[in-house]
Design a protein around this motif. Structure first.
Motif, mmCIF file in Angstrom:
data_model
loop_
_atom_site.group_PDB
_atom_site.id
_atom_site.type_symbol
_atom_site.label_atom_id
_atom_site.label_comp_id
_atom_site.label_asym_id
_atom_site.label_seq_id
_atom_site.Cartn_x
_atom_site.Cartn_y
_atom_site.Cartn_z
ATOM 1 N N SER A 8 -18.963 116.999 71.664
ATOM 2 C CA SER A 8 -18.553 117.642 70.413
ATOM 3 C C SER A 8 -19.627 118.589 69.888
ATOM 4 C CB SER A 8 -18.186 116.594 69.363
ATOM 5 O OG SER A 8 -19.303 115.801 69.037
ATOM 6 N N SER A 9 -20.906 118.253 70.086
ATOM 7 C CA SER A 9 -21.964 119.164 69.641
ATOM 8 C C SER A 9 -21.988 120.431 70.493
ATOM 9 C CB SER A 9 -23.325 118.474 69.671
ATOM 10 O OG SER A 9 -23.721 118.178 70.977
ATOM 11 N N ALA A 42 -19.015 115.255 63.544
ATOM 12 C CA ALA A 42 -17.625 114.980 63.912
ATOM 13 C C ALA A 42 -17.552 114.006 65.087
ATOM 14 C CB ALA A 42 -16.903 116.278 64.252
ATOM 15 N N GLY A 43 -18.427 114.160 66.057
ATOM 16 C CA GLY A 43 -18.433 113.258 67.205
ATOM 17 C C GLY A 43 -18.768 111.835 66.829
ATOM 18 N N ARG A 44 -19.774 111.671 65.967
ATOM 19 C CA ARG A 44 -20.131 110.320 65.518
ATOM 20 C C ARG A 44 -19.018 109.700 64.689
ATOM 21 N NH1 ARG A 44 -25.212 108.306 65.857
ATOM 22 N NH2 ARG A 44 -24.851 107.132 63.955
ATOM 23 N N ARG A 45 -18.403 110.500 63.852
ATOM 24 C CA ARG A 45 -17.312 109.990 63.033
ATOM 25 C C ARG A 45 -16.110 109.586 63.898
ATOM 26 N NH1 ARG A 45 -15.753 111.104 57.259
ATOM 27 N NH2 ARG A 45 -13.528 110.689 57.214
ATOM 28 N N LEU A 46 -15.799 110.413 64.885
ATOM 29 C CA LEU A 46 -14.690 110.099 65.782
ATOM 30 C C LEU A 46 -14.988 108.860 66.613
ATOM 31 C CD1 LEU A 46 -11.916 111.138 66.672
ATOM 32 C CD2 LEU A 46 -13.084 112.482 68.415
ATOM 33 N N ALA A 47 -16.226 108.741 67.109
ATOM 34 C CA ALA A 47 -16.615 107.565 67.892
ATOM 35 C C ALA A 47 -16.537 106.295 67.051
ATOM 36 C CB ALA A 47 -18.016 107.747 68.448
ATOM 37 N N THR A 48 -16.943 106.383 65.809
ATOM 38 C CA THR A 48 -16.856 105.231 64.915
ATOM 39 C C THR A 48 -15.405 104.883 64.639
ATOM 40 O OG1 THR A 48 -18.948 105.860 63.877
ATOM 41 C CG2 THR A 48 -17.557 104.323 62.671
ATOM 42 N N HIS A 49 -14.580 105.881 64.456
ATOM 43 C CA HIS A 49 -13.157 105.655 64.209
ATOM 44 C C HIS A 49 -12.496 104.972 65.405
ATOM 45 C CE1 HIS A 49 -9.143 106.264 62.599
ATOM 46 N NE2 HIS A 49 -8.801 106.860 63.748
ATOM 47 N N TRP A 50 -12.861 105.384 66.624
ATOM 48 C CA TRP A 50 -12.306 104.812 67.833
ATOM 49 C C TRP A 50 -12.947 103.486 68.203
ATOM 50 C CZ3 TRP A 50 -12.051 109.767 71.316
ATOM 51 C CH2 TRP A 50 -10.947 110.524 70.928
#
Length: 52
Positions: A8-9, A42-50
């Motif tokens: 994502s970065s 965004a990547g960290r947030r998505l990874a946490t969500h998943w």
């Protein structure tokens, strides 16, 4: 999680560079750094969500 954040970065950086390039190389670099930061967030947030 690390791979998702890296991916994502990279995407954020590329989008930032593409957006800033018409205004010069320094602008492209600065906007690319902002894009990288947004991509990491965004990547960290998505990874946490998943749950990764």
């Amino acid at each position: 999680m690390r791979m998702l954040v890296m991916f994502s970065s990279t995407i954020g950086s590329a989008v930032g560079w593409w957006a800033g390039a018409p205004f010069g190389i320094m602008t492209a670099f600065m906007v690319s750094m902002v894009g990288t930061a947004i991509g990491v967030w965004a990547g960290r947030r998505l990874a946490t969500h998943w749950g990764l």
